[in-house]
Design an enzyme around this catalytic site. Structure first.
Site, PDB file in Angstrom:
ATOM      1  N   HIS A 100       0.849  -1.329   0.106  1.00 55.89           N
ATOM      2  CA  HIS A 100       0.141  -0.120   0.140  1.00 55.89           C
ATOM      3  C   HIS A 100       1.015   1.242   0.049  1.00 55.89           C
ATOM      4  O   HIS A 100       0.523   2.074  -0.632  1.00 55.89           O
ATOM      5  CB  HIS A 100      -0.936   0.151   1.033  1.00 55.89           C
ATOM      6  CG  HIS A 100      -1.803   1.065   1.372  1.00 55.89           C
ATOM      7  ND1 HIS A 100      -3.068   1.432   0.907  1.00 55.89           N
ATOM      8  CD2 HIS A 100      -1.420   2.518   2.019  1.00 55.89           C
ATOM      9  CE1 HIS A 100      -3.394   2.547   1.232  1.00 55.89           C
ATOM     10  NE2 HIS A 100      -2.595   3.138   1.922  1.00 55.89           N
ATOM     11  N   GLU A 101       2.027   1.093   0.796  1.00 56.39           N
ATOM     12  CA  GLU A 101       2.457   2.351   0.883  1.00 56.39           C
ATOM     13  C   GLU A 101       3.574   2.676  -0.291  1.00 56.39           C
ATOM     14  O   GLU A 101       3.940   3.706  -0.902  1.00 56.39           O
ATOM     15  CB  GLU A 101       3.637   2.349   2.001  1.00 56.39           C
ATOM     16  CG  GLU A 101       3.040   2.348   3.410  1.00 56.39           C
ATOM     17  CD  GLU A 101       1.865   3.508   3.601  1.00 56.39           C
ATOM     18  OE1 GLU A 101       2.202   4.531   3.059  1.00 56.39           O
ATOM     19  OE2 GLU A 101       0.951   3.473   4.323  1.00 56.39           O
ATOM     20  N   HIS A 104       1.693   4.438  -2.934  1.00 61.29           N
ATOM     21  CA  HIS A 104       1.740   5.707  -2.880  1.00 61.29           C
ATOM     22  C   HIS A 104       3.031   6.487  -3.629  1.00 61.29           C
ATOM     23  O   HIS A 104       2.797   7.441  -4.151  1.00 61.29           O
ATOM     24  CB  HIS A 104       1.767   6.426  -1.550  1.00 61.29           C
ATOM     25  CG  HIS A 104       0.286   6.396  -0.736  1.00 61.29           C
ATOM     26  ND1 HIS A 104      -0.723   6.763  -1.192  1.00 61.29           N
ATOM     27  CD2 HIS A 104      -0.130   5.477   0.361  1.00 61.29           C
ATOM     28  CE1 HIS A 104      -1.807   6.620  -0.474  1.00 61.29           C
ATOM     29  NE2 HIS A 104      -1.234   5.882   0.600  1.00 61.29           N
ATOM     30  N   HIS A 108       2.861   8.906  -6.634  1.00 65.32           N
ATOM     31  CA  HIS A 108       3.838  10.080  -6.902  1.00 65.32           C
ATOM     32  C   HIS A 108       4.489  10.376  -8.251  1.00 65.32           C
ATOM     33  O   HIS A 108       4.513  11.173  -8.986  1.00 65.32           O
ATOM     34  CB  HIS A 108       4.788  10.299  -5.578  1.00 65.32           C
ATOM     35  CG  HIS A 108       5.409  11.400  -5.437  1.00 65.32           C
ATOM     36  ND1 HIS A 108       6.686  11.549  -5.021  1.00 65.32           N
ATOM     37  CD2 HIS A 108       5.251  12.795  -5.909  1.00 65.32           C
ATOM     38  CE1 HIS A 108       7.324  12.695  -4.937  1.00 65.32           C
ATOM     39  NE2 HIS A 108       6.254  13.426  -5.814  1.00 65.32           N
TER      40      HIS A 108
END
Length: 229
Positions: A100-101, A104, A108
């Site tokens: 999940h991280e 991100h 980006h």
């Protein structure tokens, strides 16, 4: 007696109960699946590194952070920071959170619109979340004129905090969707591990829904109080 007004009873208290439920839900789900090792045996750090490299993001670091559930992506430092249990763990929860991280970081790099918009709104949202409510209640205490101006300014500032929470929802849900697809497609999870991974990420997403509900409830309360004037 604005501390016990109708808006507090109708909106804020129910939203607060929802927030408590969401927080307990994510902790309970995490504690359940952090004890379930994934069958393939990858650690969260290994998964994060592999997914980043596959996306051409070798310049994004994977670091170990302190504390439980402190996982996040830092766009300024280009670093995916994972809590110890996620960084070193091989559990279903560890892999889901790590992916999940990483999602991100990929957002980006891709210039994902909702993330870019959230970053644009963040300065005003940070300012509004700190000063919006205090300014409003300062104005509520004062008489007409300056008091009304302070109330309107407080509502306007707090609106950006609410907007930030709303924009956060698609960012988080998209990161979770990317995470599940990457884990399943990359062979890091077996087919029977996909569902519990989704449960972990859905529980985490519920905390963002609850935070949005609380922000909206507070905004509605301010608007109702402003209506008294």
């Amino acid at each position: 007696m604005f501390f016990f007004d109708t808006g507090l009873i109708l909106f804020v208290i129910p939203a607060f109960i929802f927030v408590m439920y969401a927080q307990n839900k994510v902790k309970g789900t995490y504690q359940k699946y952090v004890r379930v090792p994934s069958k393939r045996g990858f650690t969260g750090a290994q998964v994060a590194r592999a997914l980043l490299d596959k996306s051409g993001l070798s310049d994004v670091r994977v670091e170990k952070s302190k504390g439980e559930l402190s996982d996040h992506y830092d766009p300024r430092k280009k670093a995916v920071r994972l809590s110890p249990n996620v960084h070193d763990g091989t559990s279903i929860a560890s892999l889901g959170i790590a992916a999940h991280e990483t999602g991100h970081a990929i957002q980006h790099a891709d210039g994902y619109f909702a993330l870019s918009l959230r970053n644009m709104v963040f300065p005003a949202a940070s300012f509004g979340s700190k000063l919006g409510v205090p300014l409003f209640f300062i104005g509520f205490i004062f008489a007409e004129g300056m008091g009304t101006t302070f109330m309107d300014l407080g509502i306007a500032l707090f609106f950006f905090a609410v907007l930030f929470q709303i924009i956060t929802l698609p960012v988080e849900f998209n990161a979770s969707t990317r995470a599940v697809a990457a884990l399943e497609g990359g062979g890091y999870l077996t087919s029977d591990e996909v569902k519990p991974t989704k449960q972990v990420l859905n529980a985490a997403a519920m905390t963002y829904v609850a935070a949005t509900a609380m922000a909206l409830a507070q905004l509605l309360r301010l608007i109702m109080l402003r209506g008294r004037r």
